[in-house]
Design an enzyme around this catalytic site. Structure first.
Site, PDB file in Angstrom:
ATOM      1  CG  ASP A 202      -0.234  -0.458   2.480  1.00  0.00           C
ATOM      2  OD1 ASP A 202       0.818   0.138   2.781  1.00  0.00           O
ATOM      3  OD2 ASP A 202      -0.699  -1.409   3.158  1.00  0.00           O
TER       4      ASP A 202
ATOM      5  CD  GLU B  97       3.240  -1.072 -21.864  1.00  0.00           C
ATOM      6  OE1 GLU B  97       3.525  -2.215 -21.496  1.00  0.00           O
ATOM      7  OE2 GLU B  97       2.057  -0.707 -22.013  1.00  0.00           O
TER       8      GLU B  97
ATOM      9  CG  ASP C  14      -1.093   0.437 -19.731  1.00  0.00           C
ATOM     10  OD1 ASP C  14      -0.145  -0.247 -19.333  1.00  0.00           O
ATOM     11  OD2 ASP C  14      -2.177  -0.056 -20.127  1.00  0.00           O
TER      12      ASP C  14
HETATM   13  O1  TEU Z   1       1.077  -3.947 -20.791  1.00  0.00           O
HETATM   14  C1  TEU Z   1       1.082  -3.900 -22.168  1.00  0.00           C
HETATM   15  C2  TEU Z   1       1.349  -5.131 -22.945  1.00  0.00           C
HETATM   16  O2  TEU Z   1       0.768  -5.226 -23.983  1.00  0.00           O
HETATM   17  C3  TEU Z   1       2.230  -6.257 -22.517  1.00  0.00           C
HETATM   18  O3  TEU Z   1       3.418  -5.896 -21.936  1.00  0.00           O
HETATM   19  C4  TEU Z   1       1.372  -7.190 -21.730  1.00  0.00           C
HETATM   20  O4  TEU Z   1       1.453  -6.967 -20.374  1.00  0.00           O
HETATM   21  C5  TEU Z   1       1.652  -8.634 -21.963  1.00  0.00           C
HETATM   22  O5  TEU Z   1       3.007  -8.870 -21.902  1.00  0.00           O
HETATM   23  C6  TEU Z   1       0.981  -9.087 -23.223  1.00  0.00           C
HETATM   24  O6  TEU Z   1       1.368 -10.381 -23.528  1.00  0.00           O
HETATM   25  C7  TEU Z   1       0.427  -2.928 -20.116  1.00  0.00           C
HETATM   26  C8  TEU Z   1       0.678  -3.093 -18.643  1.00  0.00           C
HETATM   27  O7  TEU Z   1       2.036  -2.879 -18.387  1.00  0.00           O
HETATM   28  C9  TEU Z   1       0.185  -4.414 -18.206  1.00  0.00           C
HETATM   29  O8  TEU Z   1       0.481  -4.693 -16.873  1.00  0.00           O
HETATM   30  C10 TEU Z   1      -1.296  -4.439 -18.445  1.00  0.00           C
HETATM   31  O9  TEU Z   1      -1.784  -5.723 -18.193  1.00  0.00           O
HETATM   32  C11 TEU Z   1      -1.660  -4.040 -19.864  1.00  0.00           C
HETATM   33  O10 TEU Z   1      -0.956  -2.925 -20.340  1.00  0.00           O
HETATM   34  C12 TEU Z   1      -3.112  -3.656 -19.920  1.00  0.00           C
HETATM   35  O11 TEU Z   1      -3.315  -2.467 -19.246  1.00  0.00           O
HETATM   36 CA    CA Z   2      -1.933  -3.278   3.028  1.00  0.00          CA
END
Ligand code: TEU
Ligand code: CA
Length: 584
Positions: free
Chosen positions: A59, A283, A229
């Site tokens: 947290d 990302e 993201d």
């Molecule tokens: O991840 C984006 C993504 O497409 C990949 O890295 C994915 O996590 C996976 O490897 C696909 O096979 C981002 C975030 O970092 C991830 O934690 C989330 O799950 C995803 O977006 C959705 O928000």
């Molecule tokens: Ca906690």
């Protein structure tokens, strides 16, 4: 002179015109100096960092209690993974309310306290911006699904089926179709990730306005930027063509080709980013190196930098582990160096919350070589060209978890894949788990190992949300803080070294020996300041003659202790890493 641009009006504007511009614009080796270029970033996954109230879940108060630890490493920027209100279908990457703190993580007061603590220590805080999709429990979606004429209908992407089938062949990253039929209106909504993560409709200007407003909400609190993201997925081809067959196994390279991506990012830059002294890192899963300058060339006013996935996914470009070879990794760094000019900036990272542990993937996590190889990787991360991102626990040399059965995993990607591949008998359970032992996202999500007490000191609860790696008695922060020779202290020394060596930030990069399968030897050069980095990515001891007549001068850093100086040939031990001054 780094004025928060939002606060800079009137007098300040004139001041900048008369004095500021020249001073801030003086380039270093052709680059505009920026705090985020000199930064060393530490990524915190709140669920797994530190539990302060014994419920088994990390947290915000827990993070605040460890700020001295982070600062002690020499970190200048913290990237906090999503801390917003969420039903946690995907551990916070499914946001229900962008202006609220996840109850499990604490309150807004706890957030303010964390931000204050970060600032007091002269660090900065970067938040995760997850706006390609929201949670299906976000009030926008709750409204949107009610009826075709609901005012929020166009906040998401709705289409009618085709002949009783999904609108097209788009697939979700978490298995199956990216379309889900919603009985209320008998239409499908798009979700590139989980069913509980409906994609927002960026073609709707109201959605874009909402996003800019929520960004300002957090920026006005004083946060220093966003990691965005899957940001290149926000624009969708309005014709929704099928994924062409060449992208079938890597749809991410197709989803990044939406026609209005750059228009939206430039608008966001105009409306929000340009008004603050902040950093953005996209990302960019599915963005090729060739496309990168389109996103980060400063003259285009989009993002500051992106995460390119070529290196981090080298050993598992798709779902499956393929292994990797050093010349491939070196070729990626050389290509990045060639492709990005002084107007663009890069990131350097080999792990995050979506990938296995750095030492288990790129190093050697056996008892004999874990320490040396983790330090070698630290040497590399902190001497390559680009802003380094360190994922929590990697500074301790935390390793992959010894997974053996499906029940041990938490990740929705793993669970959906189990249904789609194992229960449907496409893959055997053994093969599925064997692959996950190398590739699973849960390796990096096991709790931080703080000390040798129960559950590594992460929580006082009997059972943390995800099991602590059983090696916590040997690998933990307390032990490493007390050992001058530890991986933790090596990271600290490397960070400090980088921060006093501008050539490691802004200097040129040259791979001296691209084909060598065991040695990565490169220089970082800026004027008279020249460093030589030699990394032995193997267990083998060897004598290595420096190529191109390069001579190793003074030894600046080494992971295995003292070593020869002023030589053109070095004797390396397994996983040895050295940084020398280059001698002319
Ligand atoms: O991840 C984006 C993504 O497409 C990949 O890295 C994915 O996590 C996976 O490897 C696909 O096979 C981002 C975030 O970092 C991830 O934690 C989330 O799950 C995803 O977006 C959705 O928000
Ligand atoms: Ca906690």
């Amino acid at each position: 002179m780094n004025f928060p641009r939002a606060a800079c009006t009137g007098f300040c504007f004139l001041f900048l015109l008369s004095f500021g511009a020249g001073a801030t614009d003086s380039a270093i080796n052709g680059y505009q100096p920026k705090w985020w270029k000199d930064a060393v970033v530490y990524q915190v996954y709140p669920r797994s960092f530190q539990d302060s109230n014994g419920d088994g879940v990390g947290d915000l108060k827990g993070i605040t209690s460890k700020l001295d630890y982070i600062q002690g490493l020499g970190i200048t920027v913290i990237w906090l993974c999503p801390h917003y209100d969420s039903p946690n279908a995907d551990n916070g990457y499914d946001i229900r309310d962008y202006r609220k703190v996840m109850a499990e993580f604490g309150t807004m007061a706890d957030f303010d306290e964390l931000l204050k603590g970060v600032k007091q220590r002269h660090m900065r805080l970067v938040l995760d911006l997850v706006v390609n999709h929201s949670s299906d429990e976000h009030r926008w979606f709750v409204e949107s699904r009610k009826s075709k004429d609901n005012p929020y209908r166009d906040y998401y992407i709705w289409r009618s089926g085709k002949g009783g089938q999904e609108p097209n062949n788009w697939v979700s990253f978490f298995s199956g179709s990216a379309w889900k039929l919603d009985p209320a209106t008998n239409q499908y909504y798009l979700h590139l990730f989980a069913e509980k993560q409906p994609d927002l409709n960026w073609d709707n200007p109201k959605v874009r306005r909402e996003v800019y407003d929520l960004m300002k909400f957090w920026l006005d609190k004083g946060v220093d930027g966003f990691r965005m993201d899957v940001i290149p997925f926000i624009s969708k081809d309005p014709n929704f063509p099928d994924i062409p067959s060449q992208y079938a196994t890597r749809p991410q390279y197709f989803y990044t080709q939406g026609p209005r991506l750059h228009e939206y990012l430039q608008e966001m830059n105009r409306e929000v980013l340009s008004k603050y002294d902040m950093v953005t890192v996209g990302e960019a899963f599915g963005v090729t190196l060739e496309q990168t300058p389109m996103l980060v060339d400063e003259r285009r006013h989009e993002l500051n930098m992106i995460f390119n996935f070529d290196a981090v996914r080298l050993a598992h470009p798709g779902r499956l582990w393929t292994g990797w070879a050093l010349p491939q990794l070196k070729a990626i760094y050389s290509a990045q160096n060639q492709q990005l000019d002084v107007h663009s900036w890069n990131t350097v990272f080999l792990s995050n919350h979506d990938n296995p542990r750095i030492v288990s993937t790129f190093g050697d996590d056996s008892a004999d070589y874990r320490g040396a190889s983790a330090k070698l990787l630290a040497t590399m991360l902190l001497t390559l060209k680009g802003t380094p991102f360190i994922y929590q626990g990697d500074e301790l040399g935390m390793t992959n978890y010894p997974f053996h059965k499906i029940e041990e995993f938490d990740d929705i990607e793993v669970k959906n894949g189990w249904k789609a591949e194992v229960l449907s008998k496409k893959v055997t359970a053994e093969d599925y788990i064997a692959n996950l032992r190398r590739t699973s996202r849960d390796h990096s999500r096991t709790p931080m190992q703080w000390d040798a007490t129960a559950n590594g000191g992460f929580t006082t609860a009997a059972k943390p949300w995800l099991a602590v790696n059983p090696n916590y008695k040997e690998i933990n922060a307390k032990q490493e803080e007390g050992d001058n020779n530890s991986i933790y202290h090596y990271f600290g020394k490397m960070i400090a070294f980088r921060q006093h060596a501008p050539a490691l930030v802004y200097g040129g990069f040259e791979d001296l020996d691209p084909q060598n399968a065991k040695i990565f030897a490169y220089t970082r050069t800026m004027g008279d300041e020249k460093y030589l980095v030699i990394l032995n990515f193997s267990r083998d001891a060897m004598t290595y003659s420096l190529p191109k007549g390069v001579k190793a001068g003074k030894l600046e850093m080494s992971n295995l202790g003292s070593a020869e100086e002023h030589v053109s040939e070095v004797k390396l031990r397994g996983w040895e890493a050295r940084v020398y001054r280059v001698e002319n």
